[in-house]
Design an enzyme around this catalytic site. Structure first.
Site, mmCIF file in Angstrom:
data_model
loop_
_atom_site.group_PDB
_atom_site.id
_atom_site.type_symbol
_atom_site.label_atom_id
_atom_site.label_comp_id
_atom_site.label_asym_id
_atom_site.label_seq_id
_atom_site.Cartn_x
_atom_site.Cartn_y
_atom_site.Cartn_z
ATOM 1 N N SER A 110 0.892 -1.231 0.047
ATOM 2 C CA SER A 110 0.029 0.106 0.130
ATOM 3 C C SER A 110 0.977 1.311 0.153
ATOM 4 O O SER A 110 1.753 1.400 -0.854
ATOM 5 C CB SER A 110 -0.928 -0.014 1.197
ATOM 6 O OG SER A 110 -1.908 0.918 0.909
ATOM 7 N N ASP A 164 -10.047 -4.953 -3.952
ATOM 8 C CA ASP A 164 -9.478 -3.856 -3.041
ATOM 9 C C ASP A 164 -10.384 -2.625 -3.098
ATOM 10 O O ASP A 164 -10.704 -2.028 -3.821
ATOM 11 C CB ASP A 164 -8.044 -3.530 -3.606
ATOM 12 C CG ASP A 164 -7.285 -2.856 -2.710
ATOM 13 O OD1 ASP A 164 -7.966 -2.076 -1.481
ATOM 14 O OD2 ASP A 164 -5.990 -2.971 -2.331
ATOM 15 N N HIS A 198 -7.928 -5.276 0.343
ATOM 16 C CA HIS A 198 -6.692 -4.881 0.809
ATOM 17 C C HIS A 198 -5.863 -5.477 1.637
ATOM 18 O O HIS A 198 -5.817 -5.187 2.772
ATOM 19 C CB HIS A 198 -7.029 -3.205 1.156
ATOM 20 C CG HIS A 198 -5.958 -2.344 1.223
ATOM 21 N ND1 HIS A 198 -5.156 -2.055 -0.041
ATOM 22 C CD2 HIS A 198 -5.258 -1.564 2.060
ATOM 23 C CE1 HIS A 198 -4.186 -1.222 0.165
ATOM 24 N NE2 HIS A 198 -4.188 -0.973 1.242
#
Length: 221
Positions: A110, A164, A198
């Site tokens: 991320s 995600d 995610h």
């Protein structure tokens, strides 16, 4: 400070892996320990704590400020560049300890993945590869081929969950297209995982393990 998984034997290679927003290096150090390769040292640094605009200015571990997460959002240019310098300093530290930069894979998840991509593209040290998970390329409009000096032929493993909700898959797809314009496209692998949000999944961790083993083979002593 960093969470470190030492090599099981003499370290001849290293992985520097950057966690996501609001996290610490500990969780990823555990994940790396589960896929470790004996001659590789894993370094999972902790981001400094700072207020993050995206999260109502709450202070949390963050590599740089995130204003918001849409593709045209204003970016924290000075913060991103400062964070990249600290990553390059970590690489230099490993080089001083005897691991050449071309035996170092940089990676992250991320926000950490975004920083690992930006740092690799702007580093003067030649790196073994980049693992970019569930992320995007920061400051992509100001990055051009002319910026990349040492890592034009770097191998990139980019991974993204197809479900995600935080960093949508389109971010990953746009990033890989941009990277293919800037780097040798044949060295870029983009993998997506059905049903993954995610986060990470076992299949992705095995892909990371194989990539690290390929980029950082043992040195025959």
């Amino acid at each position: 400070m960093s969470a470190i998984v030492p090599a099981a034997c003499k370290a001849t290679a290293a992985v520097i892996f950057l966690h996501g927003l609001g996290d610490t290096g500990h969780g990823w150090a555990q994940a790396m320990a589960a896929i470790r390769t004996p001659h590789v040292k894993y370094i999972c640094p902790h981001a400094p704590v700072m207020p993050v605009t995206l999260n109502m200015n709450m202070a949390m571990p963050s590599w740089f400020d995130i204003i918001n997460l849409n593709p045209d959002a204003e970016e924290d240019e000075s913060g991103i560049k400062r964070a990249a310098e600290s990553v390059k300093a970590l690489i230099d530290q490993e080089v001083k300890s005897g691991i050449p930069s071309h035996r170092i894979v940089l990676g992250g998840f991320s926000q950490g993945g975004a920083l690992s991509l930006y740092s690799a593209l702007t580093a003067r040290q030649k790196l073994a590869g980049v693992v970019a998970l569930s992320c995007w390329l920061p400051l992509r409009n100001s990055l051009s081929q002319s910026v990349i000096s040492s890592n034009k032929d770097i191998s990139v493993l980019q991974c993204h969950g197809e479900e995600d909700p935080l960093v949508p898959l389109i971010f990953g797809s746009l990033t890989v297209e941009k990277l293919k314009m800037m780097l040798n496209p044949s060295n870029i692998t983009f993998k997506t995982y059905p049903g993954m949000a995610h986060s990470a999944c076992p299949e992705e961790m095995m892909d990371i393990k194989q990539f690290i083993e390929k980029q950082l083979p043992p040195i025959n002593q």
